[in-house]
Design a protein around this motif. Structure first.
Motif, mmCIF file in Angstrom:
data_model
loop_
_atom_site.group_PDB
_atom_site.id
_atom_site.type_symbol
_atom_site.label_atom_id
_atom_site.label_comp_id
_atom_site.label_asym_id
_atom_site.label_seq_id
_atom_site.Cartn_x
_atom_site.Cartn_y
_atom_site.Cartn_z
ATOM 1 N N PRO A 265 37.982 23.106 48.358
ATOM 2 C CA PRO A 265 37.505 24.393 48.597
ATOM 3 C C PRO A 265 38.754 25.514 48.401
ATOM 4 C CG PRO A 265 36.855 22.884 50.216
ATOM 5 C CD PRO A 265 37.713 22.309 49.403
ATOM 6 N N GLN A 266 39.959 24.867 48.557
ATOM 7 C CA GLN A 266 41.051 25.903 48.636
ATOM 8 C C GLN A 266 41.441 26.388 47.213
ATOM 9 O OE1 GLN A 266 41.554 22.842 49.529
ATOM 10 N NE2 GLN A 266 43.418 22.049 49.136
ATOM 11 N N PHE A 267 40.905 25.572 46.155
ATOM 12 C CA PHE A 267 41.179 25.811 44.902
ATOM 13 C C PHE A 267 40.196 26.474 44.061
ATOM 14 C CE2 PHE A 267 44.431 22.655 45.728
ATOM 15 C CZ PHE A 267 45.231 23.368 45.554
ATOM 16 N N ALA A 268 38.783 26.568 44.766
ATOM 17 C CA ALA A 268 37.541 27.003 44.152
ATOM 18 C C ALA A 268 37.878 28.206 43.507
ATOM 19 C CB ALA A 268 36.530 27.092 45.215
ATOM 20 N N LYS A 269 38.569 29.341 44.020
ATOM 21 C CA LYS A 269 38.567 30.648 43.172
ATOM 22 C C LYS A 269 39.248 30.549 41.929
ATOM 23 C CE LYS A 269 37.709 33.663 47.023
ATOM 24 N NZ LYS A 269 38.589 34.965 47.896
ATOM 25 N N ARG A 270 40.694 29.746 42.102
ATOM 26 C CA ARG A 270 41.429 29.368 41.141
ATOM 27 C C ARG A 270 40.597 28.517 39.935
ATOM 28 N NH1 ARG A 270 43.717 25.236 38.452
ATOM 29 N NH2 ARG A 270 45.893 25.540 37.525
ATOM 30 N N ALA A 271 39.694 27.382 40.079
ATOM 31 C CA ALA A 271 38.973 26.957 39.079
ATOM 32 C C ALA A 271 38.007 28.016 38.653
ATOM 33 C CB ALA A 271 38.328 25.760 40.038
ATOM 34 N N LEU A 272 37.390 28.840 39.452
ATOM 35 C CA LEU A 272 36.266 29.575 38.748
ATOM 36 C C LEU A 272 36.856 30.694 37.643
ATOM 37 C CD1 LEU A 272 33.414 30.648 38.438
ATOM 38 C CD2 LEU A 272 33.795 32.086 40.509
ATOM 39 N N GLY A 273 38.189 31.168 38.390
ATOM 40 C CA GLY A 273 38.854 32.127 37.505
ATOM 41 C C GLY A 273 39.363 31.730 36.202
ATOM 42 N N LEU A 274 39.899 30.534 36.425
ATOM 43 C CA LEU A 274 40.295 29.895 35.045
ATOM 44 C C LEU A 274 39.058 29.532 34.066
ATOM 45 C CD1 LEU A 274 43.320 27.601 36.299
ATOM 46 C CD2 LEU A 274 43.461 29.740 34.898
ATOM 47 N N ALA A 275 37.935 29.042 34.708
ATOM 48 C CA ALA A 275 36.806 28.783 33.947
ATOM 49 C C ALA A 275 36.264 30.163 33.203
ATOM 50 C CB ALA A 275 35.870 28.110 34.530
#
Length: 177
Positions: free
Chosen positions: A43-53
């Protein structure tokens, strides 16, 4: 057949002749909403993952909307989640929008965090050159060449930079190498 916007011609639309088993509505196809994680990130990396995707999808599709969403997500991450890949993505988007000075800052951060990544050094060189810093660009291109000696792009960029900065006698040296 549904119409979709052309990415290389302004104010144009092309007809999509693909037949899809599960068609995606045109509005969703352009916004990146069809991106689905193959597994849920922490959960703490969800925004990072979506942003990079979104960043990688935007590069592939040349989608301004996805670039904007990616930039909005990645530029508001806490420092603890901003790593070399995030910094490079932000630098790439800033460089593409004509803000070379700000892009340099992010590419420097990416090269500080991943000193052995030739791609980040090449991107730093491009940003430095665009920002009007030819000496720093040359140093970055040389570092990229030392890390990836078989990648022609840094040699080509250095040769073009030397040709533009009146070092025409040295312009072909990188290409000869």
């Amino acid at each position: 057949m549904p119409k979709r916007g052309a990415v290389d011609v302004l104010h144009a639309a092309i007809t999509d002749h693909r037949i899809q088993a599960r068609p995606v509505p045109a509005a969703e196809a352009q916004s990146g909403s069809e991106l689905v994680a193959w597994h849920d990130p922490e959960p703490q990396f969800a925004k990072r993952a979506l942003g990079l995707a979104l960043f990688h999808a935007a590069k592939e599709r040349r989608s301004v909307a996805d670039f904007q969403r990616s930039f909005d997500l990645l530029s508001h991450l806490p420092e603890s989640e901003s790593d070399a890949e995030v910094a490079a993505a932000l630098g790439y988007m800033l460089l593409g929008s004509g803000r070379a000075d700000r892009a340099v800052t992010y590419f420097r951060r990416s090269t500080e965090q991943k000193k052995d990544n030739a791609e980040y050094w090449l991107d730093l060189g491009v940003a430095e050159q665009a920002a009007g810093n030819p000496g720093e660009a040359i140093a970055a291109y040389c570092k990229s060449m030392s890390l990836a000696p078989f990648d022609y792009r840094a040699y080509q960029a250095l040769s073009l930079l030397r040709a533009q900065t009146s070092n025409s006698g040295e312009a072909n040296q990188p290409l000869d190498k």
